[in-house]
Scaffold this motif. Structure first.
Motif, PDB file in Angstrom:
ATOM      1  N   LYS A   2       9.181 -21.914  24.315  1.00 27.41           N
ATOM      2  CA  LYS A   2       8.911 -22.468  25.633  1.00 27.41           C
ATOM      3  C   LYS A   2       9.516 -21.615  26.738  1.00 27.41           C
ATOM      4  CE  LYS A   2       7.833 -27.109  26.326  1.00 27.41           C
ATOM      5  NZ  LYS A   2       7.545 -28.323  26.050  1.00 27.41           N
ATOM      6  N   THR A   5       6.978 -19.039  28.365  1.00 33.34           N
ATOM      7  CA  THR A   5       5.758 -19.387  29.087  1.00 33.34           C
ATOM      8  C   THR A   5       5.843 -19.073  30.578  1.00 33.34           C
ATOM      9  OG1 THR A   5       6.502 -21.686  29.268  1.00 33.34           O
ATOM     10  CG2 THR A   5       5.021 -21.162  27.455  1.00 33.34           C
ATOM     11  N   THR A   6       6.974 -19.300  31.211  1.00 31.53           N
ATOM     12  CA  THR A   6       7.096 -19.011  32.636  1.00 31.53           C
ATOM     13  C   THR A   6       6.984 -17.517  32.933  1.00 31.53           C
ATOM     14  OG1 THR A   6       8.439 -20.994  32.952  1.00 31.53           O
ATOM     15  CG2 THR A   6       8.529 -19.322  34.683  1.00 31.53           C
ATOM     16  N   ARG A  75      -3.793 -20.132  28.067  1.00 30.62           N
ATOM     17  CA  ARG A  75      -4.106 -21.553  28.079  1.00 30.62           C
ATOM     18  C   ARG A  75      -3.840 -22.204  26.714  1.00 30.62           C
ATOM     19  NH1 ARG A  75     -10.070 -22.523  29.068  1.00 30.62           N
ATOM     20  NH2 ARG A  75     -10.117 -22.340  26.838  1.00 30.62           N
ATOM     21  N   ASN A  76      -3.953 -21.428  25.657  1.00 31.01           N
ATOM     22  CA  ASN A  76      -3.760 -21.966  24.315  1.00 31.01           C
ATOM     23  C   ASN A  76      -2.390 -21.646  23.726  1.00 31.01           C
ATOM     24  OD1 ASN A  76      -6.361 -23.312  23.562  1.00 31.01           O
ATOM     25  ND2 ASN A  76      -7.114 -21.338  24.281  1.00 31.01           N
ATOM     26  N   LEU A  77      -1.458 -21.238  24.557  1.00 29.44           N
ATOM     27  CA  LEU A  77      -0.091 -21.007  24.095  1.00 29.44           C
ATOM     28  C   LEU A  77       0.567 -22.281  23.577  1.00 29.44           C
ATOM     29  CD1 LEU A  77       1.597 -18.584  26.647  1.00 29.44           C
ATOM     30  CD2 LEU A  77       1.216 -18.202  24.223  1.00 29.44           C
ATOM     31  N   LYS A  78       0.094 -23.412  24.032  1.00 27.02           N
ATOM     32  CA  LYS A  78       0.685 -24.695  23.628  1.00 27.02           C
ATOM     33  C   LYS A  78       0.652 -24.881  22.115  1.00 27.02           C
ATOM     34  CE  LYS A  78      -3.633 -26.990  24.598  1.00 27.02           C
ATOM     35  NZ  LYS A  78      -4.411 -26.968  25.780  1.00 27.02           N
ATOM     36  N   PHE A  79      -0.383 -24.347  21.458  1.00 24.33           N
ATOM     37  CA  PHE A  79      -0.457 -24.471  19.998  1.00 24.33           C
ATOM     38  C   PHE A  79       0.628 -23.633  19.323  1.00 24.33           C
ATOM     39  CE2 PHE A  79      -4.922 -25.253  21.308  1.00 24.33           C
ATOM     40  CZ  PHE A  79      -4.968 -26.586  20.947  1.00 24.33           C
ATOM     41  N   VAL A  81       3.501 -22.855  20.782  1.00 21.36           N
ATOM     42  CA  VAL A  81       4.776 -23.501  21.115  1.00 21.36           C
ATOM     43  C   VAL A  81       5.050 -24.643  20.149  1.00 21.36           C
ATOM     44  CG1 VAL A  81       5.970 -24.874  22.874  1.00 21.36           C
ATOM     45  CG2 VAL A  81       4.749 -22.808  23.534  1.00 21.36           C
ATOM     46  N   ARG A  82       4.017 -25.409  19.818  1.00 22.50           N
ATOM     47  CA  ARG A  82       4.161 -26.534  18.888  1.00 22.50           C
ATOM     48  C   ARG A  82       4.152 -26.085  17.426  1.00 22.50           C
ATOM     49  NH1 ARG A  82      -0.371 -30.101  21.627  1.00 22.50           N
ATOM     50  NH2 ARG A  82      -1.545 -28.815  20.199  1.00 22.50           N
ATOM     51  N   ASP A  84       1.676 -25.050  15.773  1.00 23.50           N
ATOM     52  CA  ASP A  84       0.442 -25.544  15.173  1.00 23.50           C
ATOM     53  C   ASP A  84      -0.480 -24.340  14.944  1.00 23.50           C
ATOM     54  OD1 ASP A  84      -1.573 -27.112  14.256  1.00 23.50           O
ATOM     55  OD2 ASP A  84      -2.019 -28.075  16.171  1.00 23.50           O
ATOM     56  N   ASN A  87      -4.474 -24.636  13.776  1.00 22.01           N
ATOM     57  CA  ASN A  87      -5.347 -25.468  14.581  1.00 22.01           C
ATOM     58  C   ASN A  87      -6.667 -24.719  14.795  1.00 22.01           C
ATOM     59  OD1 ASN A  87      -6.617 -26.710  16.901  1.00 22.01           O
ATOM     60  ND2 ASN A  87      -4.686 -27.813  17.159  1.00 22.01           N
TER      61      ASN A  87
END
Length: 170
Positions: A2, A5-6, A75-79, A81-82, A84, A87
């Protein structure tokens, strides 16, 4: 993860500003006959030729595709980070970004080659300063990165398939 991301978003913003700025400045020079770079070519009523404008539009299109591809990845960095990794959306993201990187690399590289041929064969030197919004090595790197992302998406897809089979056997 996390924490990254910034800075990634800030770097992406700088990338967008730099590319859009270059495209805007070059478009003003080429399409509105305004001598932005003080080259002196527009002093005697010179107007950029159609082939230079077309080469510029191809390069601008390639760079905009590059921005969009990077946007899809971010935009898909969240996967990631989690954690996942398997996915389907992440696999599709890498596949789509890989295709866009590869295609933008091809378009940009071919436009750059056309720019070189424009100088060598047609001897159209007038607006060449406005075509320097790229690098041929950048386009080759984009093609390599596109292949890598396509390969990575295949690996993740195979891993997803193995994960699903593993979940069914338990």
């Amino acid at each position: 993860m996390k924490n990254y991301t910034t800075p990634i978003l800030i770097l992406f913003l700088f990338l967008v500003i730099a590319i859009i700025g270059n495209i805007t400045i070059s478009a003003i020079g080429l399409f509105f006959n305004h001598d932005v770079f003080n080259t002196g070519v527009y002093a005697n009523g010179y107007e950029a030729s159609l082939n230079i404008k077309l080469i510029f539009m191809a390069k601008a299109f390639a760079l905009l595709m590059f921005i969009y591809s990077v946007y899809i990845l971010i935009r898909n960095l969240k996967f990631l980070v989690r954690r996942d990794f398997f996915n389907n959306k992440l696999v599709q993201c890498f596949s789509k970004s890989g295709k866009l990187f590869f295609f933008s690399g091809i378009v940009g590289f071919l436009a750059s080659i056309c720019g070189i041929l424009n100088i060598a064969i047609i001897k159209d030197f007038g607006s060449q300063a406005y075509l320097n919004i790229d690098s041929k090595s950048l386009y080759i790197m984009l093609m390599i990165l596109g292949f890598f992302l396509l390969l990575f998406s295949k690996v993740l897809d195979k891993g997803n398939e193995i994960q699903q089979e593993n979940d069914l056997t338990i």
